[in-house]
Design a protein around this motif. Structure first.
Motif, PDB file in Angstrom:
ATOM      1  N   PRO A  12      16.049  -3.763 -13.437  1.00 33.64           N
ATOM      2  CA  PRO A  12      14.765  -3.073 -13.594  1.00 33.64           C
ATOM      3  C   PRO A  12      14.348  -2.882 -15.057  1.00 33.64           C
ATOM      4  CG  PRO A  12      15.979  -2.062 -11.811  1.00 33.64           C
ATOM      5  CD  PRO A  12      16.901  -3.067 -12.429  1.00 33.64           C
ATOM      6  N   GLN A  13      15.304  -2.568 -15.930  1.00 30.84           N
ATOM      7  CA  GLN A  13      14.945  -2.386 -17.331  1.00 30.84           C
ATOM      8  C   GLN A  13      14.467  -3.684 -17.958  1.00 30.84           C
ATOM      9  OE1 GLN A  13      14.741   0.625 -19.073  1.00 30.84           O
ATOM     10  NE2 GLN A  13      13.584  -0.774 -20.397  1.00 30.84           N
ATOM     11  N   GLU A  14      15.068  -4.806 -17.591  1.00 25.06           N
ATOM     12  CA  GLU A  14      14.608  -6.093 -18.108  1.00 25.06           C
ATOM     13  C   GLU A  14      13.185  -6.392 -17.642  1.00 25.06           C
ATOM     14  OE1 GLU A  14      17.916  -9.326 -18.553  1.00 25.06           O
ATOM     15  OE2 GLU A  14      18.360  -8.160 -16.749  1.00 25.06           O
ATOM     16  N   VAL A  15      12.881  -6.044 -16.391  1.00 26.59           N
ATOM     17  CA  VAL A  15      11.527  -6.271 -15.882  1.00 26.59           C
ATOM     18  C   VAL A  15      10.539  -5.348 -16.591  1.00 26.59           C
ATOM     19  CG1 VAL A  15      10.057  -6.189 -13.833  1.00 26.59           C
ATOM     20  CG2 VAL A  15      12.369  -7.130 -13.671  1.00 26.59           C
ATOM     21  N   VAL A  16      10.925  -4.096 -16.814  1.00 25.82           N
ATOM     22  CA  VAL A  16      10.083  -3.176 -17.581  1.00 25.82           C
ATOM     23  C   VAL A  16       9.803  -3.745 -18.966  1.00 25.82           C
ATOM     24  CG1 VAL A  16      10.023  -0.924 -18.731  1.00 25.82           C
ATOM     25  CG2 VAL A  16      10.746  -1.088 -16.338  1.00 25.82           C
ATOM     26  N   ASP A  17      10.854  -4.223 -19.631  1.00 26.49           N
ATOM     27  CA  ASP A  17      10.679  -4.780 -20.979  1.00 26.49           C
ATOM     28  C   ASP A  17       9.742  -5.984 -20.955  1.00 26.49           C
ATOM     29  OD1 ASP A  17      12.409  -2.842 -21.913  1.00 26.49           O
ATOM     30  OD2 ASP A  17      14.149  -4.180 -22.033  1.00 26.49           O
ATOM     31  N   GLY A  18       9.882  -6.828 -19.929  1.00 30.69           N
ATOM     32  CA  GLY A  18       9.016  -8.000 -19.822  1.00 30.69           C
ATOM     33  C   GLY A  18       7.560  -7.623 -19.608  1.00 30.69           C
ATOM     34  N   ILE A  19       7.311  -6.619 -18.778  1.00 25.17           N
ATOM     35  CA  ILE A  19       5.941  -6.177 -18.538  1.00 25.17           C
ATOM     36  C   ILE A  19       5.358  -5.553 -19.802  1.00 25.17           C
ATOM     37  CG2 ILE A  19       4.556  -4.506 -17.250  1.00 25.17           C
ATOM     38  CD1 ILE A  19       6.413  -5.061 -14.841  1.00 25.17           C
ATOM     39  N   ASN A  20       6.160  -4.779 -20.507  1.00 19.42           N
ATOM     40  CA  ASN A  20       5.659  -4.177 -21.750  1.00 19.42           C
ATOM     41  C   ASN A  20       5.329  -5.233 -22.796  1.00 19.42           C
ATOM     42  OD1 ASN A  20       5.646  -1.500 -20.905  1.00 19.42           O
ATOM     43  ND2 ASN A  20       7.777  -1.170 -21.485  1.00 19.42           N
ATOM     44  N   GLN A  21       6.072  -6.337 -22.791  1.00 13.72           N
ATOM     45  CA  GLN A  21       5.739  -7.428 -23.701  1.00 13.72           C
ATOM     46  C   GLN A  21       4.386  -8.039 -23.334  1.00 13.72           C
ATOM     47  OE1 GLN A  21       8.028 -11.177 -23.515  1.00 13.72           O
ATOM     48  NE2 GLN A  21       8.195 -11.065 -25.747  1.00 13.72           N
ATOM     49  N   GLU A  42       0.822  -1.207   0.000  1.00 17.14           N
ATOM     50  CA  GLU A  42       0.000   0.000   0.000  1.00 17.14           C
ATOM     51  C   GLU A  42       0.856   1.257   0.000  1.00 17.14           C
ATOM     52  OE1 GLU A  42      -4.010   0.291   1.637  1.00 17.14           O
ATOM     53  OE2 GLU A  42      -3.070   1.334   3.322  1.00 17.14           O
ATOM     54  N   ARG A  43       1.863   1.290   0.842  1.00 21.27           N
ATOM     55  CA  ARG A  43       2.708   2.490   0.966  1.00 21.27           C
ATOM     56  C   ARG A  43       3.439   2.804  -0.327  1.00 21.27           C
ATOM     57  NH1 ARG A  43       7.998   2.354   2.183  1.00 21.27           N
ATOM     58  NH2 ARG A  43       7.844   0.233   3.018  1.00 21.27           N
ATOM     59  N   LEU A  44       3.830   1.765  -1.062  1.00 21.61           N
ATOM     60  CA  LEU A  44       4.645   1.955  -2.261  1.00 21.61           C
ATOM     61  C   LEU A  44       3.827   2.170  -3.532  1.00 21.61           C
ATOM     62  CD1 LEU A  44       7.348  -0.748  -1.450  1.00 21.61           C
ATOM     63  CD2 LEU A  44       7.642   1.741  -1.400  1.00 21.61           C
ATOM     64  N   GLY A  45       2.518   2.131  -3.428  1.00 23.79           N
ATOM     65  CA  GLY A  45       1.692   2.487  -4.569  1.00 23.79           C
ATOM     66  C   GLY A  45       1.260   1.344  -5.470  1.00 23.79           C
ATOM     67  N   PHE A  46       1.538   0.098  -5.082  1.00 26.55           N
ATOM     68  CA  PHE A  46       1.034  -1.031  -5.871  1.00 26.55           C
ATOM     69  C   PHE A  46      -0.486  -1.103  -5.759  1.00 26.55           C
ATOM     70  CE2 PHE A  46       5.426  -2.301  -4.860  1.00 26.55           C
ATOM     71  CZ  PHE A  46       5.897  -2.561  -6.141  1.00 26.55           C
ATOM     72  N   GLU A  69      11.887   1.856  -9.611  1.00 28.38           N
ATOM     73  CA  GLU A  69      12.603   1.736 -10.889  1.00 28.38           C
ATOM     74  C   GLU A  69      11.830   1.027 -11.984  1.00 28.38           C
ATOM     75  OE1 GLU A  69      15.386   3.252 -11.360  1.00 28.38           O
ATOM     76  OE2 GLU A  69      15.690   3.865  -9.265  1.00 28.38           O
ATOM     77  N   VAL A  70      10.703   0.373 -11.634  1.00 25.45           N
ATOM     78  CA  VAL A  70       9.907  -0.340 -12.632  1.00 25.45           C
ATOM     79  C   VAL A  70       8.538   0.324 -12.815  1.00 25.45           C
ATOM     80  CG1 VAL A  70       8.776  -2.516 -13.233  1.00 25.45           C
ATOM     81  CG2 VAL A  70      11.091  -2.529 -12.246  1.00 25.45           C
ATOM     82  N   ALA A  71       7.823   0.480 -11.732  1.00 23.49           N
ATOM     83  CA  ALA A  71       6.437   0.954 -11.825  1.00 23.49           C
ATOM     84  C   ALA A  71       6.280   2.262 -12.593  1.00 23.49           C
ATOM     85  CB  ALA A  71       5.847   1.094 -10.412  1.00 23.49           C
ATOM     86  N   PRO A  72       7.128   3.260 -12.399  1.00 25.31           N
ATOM     87  CA  PRO A  72       6.921   4.522 -13.136  1.00 25.31           C
ATOM     88  C   PRO A  72       7.047   4.365 -14.658  1.00 25.31           C
ATOM     89  CG  PRO A  72       8.403   4.863 -11.270  1.00 25.31           C
ATOM     90  CD  PRO A  72       8.246   3.381 -11.429  1.00 25.31           C
ATOM     91  N   HIS A  73       7.680   3.300 -15.105  1.00 27.30           N
ATOM     92  CA  HIS A  73       7.930   3.119 -16.548  1.00 27.30           C
ATOM     93  C   HIS A  73       6.916   2.211 -17.227  1.00 27.30           C
ATOM     94  CE1 HIS A  73      11.690   5.231 -15.959  1.00 27.30           C
ATOM     95  NE2 HIS A  73      11.955   4.427 -14.951  1.00 27.30           N
ATOM     96  N   VAL A  74       5.965   1.679 -16.463  1.00 29.82           N
ATOM     97  CA  VAL A  74       4.935   0.819 -17.060  1.00 29.82           C
ATOM     98  C   VAL A  74       3.538   1.333 -16.782  1.00 29.82           C
ATOM     99  CG1 VAL A  74       6.398  -1.234 -17.026  1.00 29.82           C
ATOM    100  CG2 VAL A  74       4.881  -0.762 -15.082  1.00 29.82           C
ATOM    101  N   ALA A  75       3.420   2.476 -16.128  1.00 33.84           N
ATOM    102  CA  ALA A  75       2.114   3.035 -15.817  1.00 33.84           C
ATOM    103  C   ALA A  75       1.434   3.535 -17.087  1.00 33.84           C
ATOM    104  CB  ALA A  75       2.258   4.170 -14.818  1.00 33.84           C
ATOM    105  N   GLY A  76       0.115   3.602 -17.017  1.00 29.80           N
ATOM    106  CA  GLY A  76      -0.611   4.172 -18.148  1.00 29.80           C
ATOM    107  C   GLY A  76      -1.062   3.136 -19.133  1.00 29.80           C
TER     108      GLY A  76
END
Length: 308
Positions: free
Chosen positions: A264-273, A26-30, A301-308
């Motif tokens: 973090p970038q690899e996780v971002v890329d995986g989520i975007n896929q 909750e505190r971290l915005g998930f 490092e991940v959440a701000p890049h996959v929002a929206g």
């Protein structure tokens, strides 16, 4: 893309362990804190201090959080009578102010049933279908009217169908990898279809099967949320990633292939896929509940890049 934290407390977690993770979530915005519904550890985990009941746990968390969604991925139809489960979920939904979601599945882990004296019928899809009919039917029965049901497995006579949940309806999540019956149930009952730990190449086909089932049922496929659950192992550098992979008993190369893992970038890329495959929600399976720094890293490092 919504990011949800998904835990496996049967591997070894107390209520207090889960509370710390839920409050960090909750505190971290998930978006949500979800947990499995199991009573026996898997693999080499000791399971100490022992299992915690999912709906008892979520009732406690409902009073100790204020924003995040709470639910199961997924409860087993073999564990509870559907009328009692309808009461439990409705009560926890009231306790949370309308933040509960019910994930329900047929069940698969026969050893945990044997370990706690719970019958494990060989054929369970009919059981699951009737539970979905009965639970959603009880919740949707107007107050003051009686609910009746007669099926192969359950009969309900003159039920007041109380209590009512705070939400109308409570979101229902149906998960599974079956090619025919699971998509049909999702099309009929679900607000969300979830595929858990699939081979990544199989995700488009599984989503397509559910969309086809919706069309056959006369439902707009876009009415459903499509989600994926994958194990998380993220590190700010290769050494930290390798340490986190080792902490959950996974090899770096393997967890990179099968999970959301690496930098973090690899996780971002995986989520975007996953987004490209049609998912709008991801359940990040967090197995080391003592490592809150892991959640901090993903939130920063991940959440701000996959929002929206």
């Amino acid at each position: 893309m919504q990011l949800r934290i998904f835990t496996e407390p049967q591997q070894g977690a107390s209520y207090d362990d889960q509370l710390r993770v839920a409050q960090a979530t909750e505190r971290l915005g998930f978006d949500a804190f979800f947990r499995s519904d199991h009573f026996l550890s898997m693999g080499s985990a000791s399971g100490l201090p022992g299992p915690t009941d999912s709906w008892v746990t979520l009732a406690g968390l409902a009073r100790e959080t204020s924003r995040i969604r709470l639910g199961t991925l997924v409860s087993s139809a073999t564990f509870r009578y559907p009328g009692m489960l309808a009461v439990q979920v409705a009560q926890v939904d009231q306790m949370s102010g309308g933040r509960v979601e019910l994930g329900l599945g047929a069940g698969w882990f026969d050893a945990e049933h044997a370990a706690y004296g719970v019958p494990f019928p060989p054929k369970r899809f009919g059981l699951l279908e009737e539970q979905l009919e009965l639970i959603t039917g009880m919740w949707s029965t107007p107050q003051g009217e009686k609910f009746q049901y007669s099926g192969e497995h359950y009969t309900v006579t003159d039920s007041p169908a109380l209590p009512k949940p705070a939400q109308s309806p409570v979101p229902v999540i149906i998960g599974g990898n079956g090619p025919r019956r699971t998509p049909a149930l999702a099309a009929r009952f679900a607000n969300e279809y979830n595929t858990s730990f699939p081979a990544k190449a199989d995700i488009p086909e599984r989503f397509a099967a559910v969309r086809k089932a919706c069309e056959e049922a006369g439902r707009d496929p876009d009415d459903l949320i499509y989600s994926v659950a994958l194990v998380l192992a993220c590190g700010s550098d290769e050494a930290e990633f390798a340490r986190r992979a080792a902490a959950i008993g996974r090899e770096p190369d393997e967890v990179r292939r099968n999970g959301l893992a690496g930098t973090p970038q690899e996780v971002v890329d995986g989520i975007n896929q996953l987004r490209e495959h049609g998912a709008s929600r991801v359940y990040l399976q967090v197995l080391d509940l003592s490592d809150l720094d892991h959640l901090e890293l993903v939130a920063a490092e991940v959440a701000p890049h996959v929002a929206g």
